[in-house]
Design a protein around this motif. Structure first.
Motif, short mmCIF file in Angstrom:
data_model
loop_
_atom_site.label_atom_id
_atom_site.label_comp_id
_atom_site.label_asym_id
_atom_site.label_seq_id
_atom_site.Cartn_x
_atom_site.Cartn_y
_atom_site.Cartn_z
N TRP A 1 -0.13 -5.20 3.24
CA TRP A 1 -1.43 -5.70 2.29
C TRP A 1 -1.53 -4.48 1.35
O TRP A 1 -0.99 -3.44 1.15
CB TRP A 1 -2.40 -5.65 3.13
CG TRP A 1 -3.13 -4.61 3.65
CD1 TRP A 1 -4.01 -3.71 3.30
CD2 TRP A 1 -2.62 -3.72 5.20
NE1 TRP A 1 -3.91 -2.59 4.03
CE2 TRP A 1 -3.24 -2.56 5.20
CE3 TRP A 1 -1.87 -4.27 6.01
CZ2 TRP A 1 -3.22 -2.10 6.46
CZ3 TRP A 1 -1.43 -3.73 7.26
CH2 TRP A 1 -2.10 -2.53 7.30
N GLU B 1 -4.65 -2.99 -1.26
CA GLU B 1 -6.08 -3.03 -1.39
C GLU B 1 -6.31 -2.73 -2.97
O GLU B 1 -5.56 -1.88 -3.78
CB GLU B 1 -6.50 -1.76 -0.57
CG GLU B 1 -6.28 -1.79 0.72
CD GLU B 1 -7.12 -0.53 1.65
OE1 GLU B 1 -7.75 0.20 0.97
OE2 GLU B 1 -6.87 -0.70 3.03
N ILE C 1 -8.40 -7.34 -0.73
CA ILE C 1 -7.26 -7.37 -0.04
C ILE C 1 -6.25 -8.43 -0.47
O ILE C 1 -6.49 -9.61 -0.28
CB ILE C 1 -7.23 -7.45 1.43
CG1 ILE C 1 -8.28 -6.37 1.89
CG2 ILE C 1 -6.10 -7.06 2.29
CD1 ILE C 1 -8.03 -4.94 1.69
#
Length: 117
Positions: A70, A72, A4
């Motif tokens: 965020w 991924e 992340i």
């Protein structure tokens, strides 16, 4: 569990639509370079803390909103390669960031727990 990349940034509240547009353009590159998910969250309940808080962390002004986001990636290696490629890609120069990037905080995180209902 992947990897992340997390971000917190102060965005002028008037620039919400511009921020979302830039995030959508960035996703095209991020996905091309290996990201599997991008989440952008516009702060609507970001309290002031007694010692520290999100607003202080990014020196947010009264006319700014804190954004928590965020990205991924399948692995740290993919994230690292994605960064390298993005910094070299001329399309990055086309992204006019609607905030002060000097106050953005970010970092990479290895998940230690990930459950969903």
């Amino acid at each position: 569990m992947g990897y992340i990349e997390g971000f917190v940034v102060a965005v002028p509240t008037a620039n919400r639509d511009a921020y979302r547009a830039v995030a959508a353009k960035a996703w095209v590159l991020l996905k091309e370079f290996g990201a599997t998910r991008q989440v952008e969250c516009w702060g609507d309940d970001v309290p002031d803390g007694k010692l520290t808080d999100f607003r202080r962390a990014v020196q947010a002004n009264a006319d700014e909103t804190v954004v928590f986001s965020w990205i991924e990636f399948p692995s740290r290696e993919v994230r690292d390669e994605s960064h390298r490629r993005m910094m070299q890609d001329p399309r990055m120069k086309e992204l006019d960031m609607p905030f002060d990037g000097k106050r953005m905080i970010f970092g990479g995180f290895a998940p230690v727990f990930d459950e969903r209902a």
